[in-house]
Design a protein around this motif. Structure first.
Motif, short mmCIF file in Angstrom:
data_model
loop_
_atom_site.label_atom_id
_atom_site.label_comp_id
_atom_site.label_asym_id
_atom_site.label_seq_id
_atom_site.Cartn_x
_atom_site.Cartn_y
_atom_site.Cartn_z
N TRP A 22 0.76 -1.05 0.04
CA TRP A 22 -0.11 -0.09 0.01
C TRP A 22 0.91 1.30 0.08
O TRP A 22 0.55 2.25 -0.75
CB TRP A 22 -0.74 0.11 1.16
N ILE A 25 2.27 2.04 -3.48
CA ILE A 25 1.59 2.27 -4.57
C ILE A 25 1.02 3.80 -4.22
O ILE A 25 0.67 4.31 -5.26
CB ILE A 25 0.28 1.18 -4.78
N CYS A 26 1.02 4.14 -2.96
CA CYS A 26 0.70 5.34 -2.68
C CYS A 26 1.87 6.44 -2.63
O CYS A 26 1.50 7.76 -2.39
CB CYS A 26 0.03 5.42 -1.09
N ASN A 29 1.43 9.63 -5.27
CA ASN A 29 0.32 9.16 -6.11
C ASN A 29 -0.94 9.45 -5.37
O ASN A 29 -1.52 8.72 -4.71
CB ASN A 29 0.23 7.70 -6.30
N ASP A 30 -1.47 10.72 -5.98
CA ASP A 30 -2.72 11.34 -5.02
C ASP A 30 -3.98 10.30 -5.18
O ASP A 30 -4.82 10.14 -4.27
CB ASP A 30 -2.78 12.78 -5.49
N GLU A 31 -3.92 10.00 -6.33
CA GLU A 31 -5.31 9.10 -6.85
C GLU A 31 -5.24 7.93 -6.04
O GLU A 31 -6.29 7.44 -5.67
CB GLU A 31 -5.28 8.73 -8.38
N ASN A 32 -4.14 7.04 -5.99
CA ASN A 32 -4.05 5.64 -5.36
C ASN A 32 -4.24 6.05 -3.84
O ASN A 32 -4.81 5.44 -2.76
CB ASN A 32 -2.56 5.31 -5.47
N GLN A 33 -3.67 7.07 -3.17
CA GLN A 33 -3.75 7.60 -1.77
C GLN A 33 -5.62 7.70 -1.67
O GLN A 33 -5.76 7.13 -0.56
CB GLN A 33 -3.31 8.90 -1.53
N LYS A 34 -5.97 8.51 -2.65
CA LYS A 34 -7.56 8.51 -2.27
C LYS A 34 -8.35 6.97 -2.33
O LYS A 34 -9.31 7.01 -1.67
CB LYS A 34 -8.09 9.31 -3.48
N LEU A 35 -8.14 6.32 -3.51
CA LEU A 35 -8.59 5.00 -3.52
C LEU A 35 -8.36 4.36 -2.37
O LEU A 35 -9.46 3.68 -1.98
CB LEU A 35 -8.14 4.23 -4.92
N LEU A 36 -7.41 4.37 -1.78
CA LEU A 36 -6.83 3.39 -0.61
C LEU A 36 -7.67 3.76 0.75
O LEU A 36 -8.38 2.93 1.15
CB LEU A 36 -5.52 3.46 -0.21
N CYS A 39 -11.40 3.22 0.82
CA CYS A 39 -11.75 1.62 0.79
C CYS A 39 -11.88 1.27 2.32
O CYS A 39 -10.92 1.38 3.28
CB CYS A 39 -10.87 0.96 0.13
#
Length: 239
Positions: A22, A25-26, A29-36, A39
């Motif tokens: 985690w 991938i974060c 990377n703002d988008e991955n931080q948001k998706l994670l 969840c």
């Protein structure tokens, strides 16, 4: 493994691996931080795993939280999505029960978030016991080994106290004032003058609110301050 329902080695290794993945991938990377963080499978463990009995799990959890704390985007995501009451309680546990220098990461995360208005606003109805009780324990055990942690912790509590509601709650905490008297006496030597200077600032801010505990300890604190007038450090004398 994220729910820590089993204590076997494989489960712990899996948990550490997931947290590392985690974090990778974060990273930047703002988008991955948001998706994670949106969840639920990730959001709850990110806070709860701070209480794990396994040092590597806690370390990786702190690393991921630290990643979020380093940018305004990450802090906003964490403030909007995490259970902040539980986060503060568990960070304070990491700070007051240090293992493998995890208290340094934990206090830096707390200090960074505490400077955010949105963070303080969401903590207004939090029981201050989860902060005050470990805070008192740490202030009562000042040593050369925890000076940096203590300076950041006092700073974090000072940031929290910038919110008028939290400030009022802290000002009415008996244990806060007991800790202030003990710590001020202990920090009278030049060895701890950096801690003392920050501590005096916090005491002054909380003293602006009249409370029974403050009045009860006023004489003892004033006695401490009279002794401090002999201090060679001009900043401390002024404070």
């Amino acid at each position: 493994c994220l729910l820590q329902k089993t204590d076997d080695l494989l489960s712990q290794e899996s948990c550490v691996s997931v947290l590392k993945l985690w974090r990778i991938i974060c990273h930047e990377n703002d988008e991955n931080q948001k998706l994670l963080i949106k969840c639920s499978v990730a959001r709850q463990p990110l806070v709860q795993l701070l209480t794990s009995e396994h040092g590597e799990v806690v370390k990786e959890c702190l690393e991921l939280l630290s990643l979020y704390s380093k940018t305004s985007h990450g802090r906003r995501l964490a403030i909007d999505n995490l259970n902040l009451h539980t986060l503060v309680r568990n960070l304070m546990r990491c700070i007051s029960e240090p293992k493998q220098q995890q208290e340094i990461s934990a206090v830096c995360i707390l200090e960074t978030f505490a400077a955010e208005d949105g963070f303080r606003l969401k903590l207004r109805n939090m029981s201050t016991d989860c902060v005050v009780v470990p805070f008192k324990i740490i202030l009562g055990n000042i040593s050369k080994f925890n000076q940096n942690v203590l300076k950041s912790l006092i700073s974090a509590v000072g940031f929290l106290a910038e919110d008028e509601v939290i400030c009022r709650k802290l000002a009415h905490e008996q244990e806060c004032w007991e800790a202030f008297v003990t710590a001020t006496k202990q920090c009278g030597t030049s060895e701890y003058k950096d801690i003392l200077y920050i501590l005096l600032g916090l005491i002054i801010n909380l003293s602006m609110i009249t409370s029974s505990p403050m009045q009860e300890h006023a004489v003892s604190l004033c006695d401490c301050c009279l002794d401090l007038l002999k201090n060679a450090d001009g900043r401390i004398v002024t404070a």
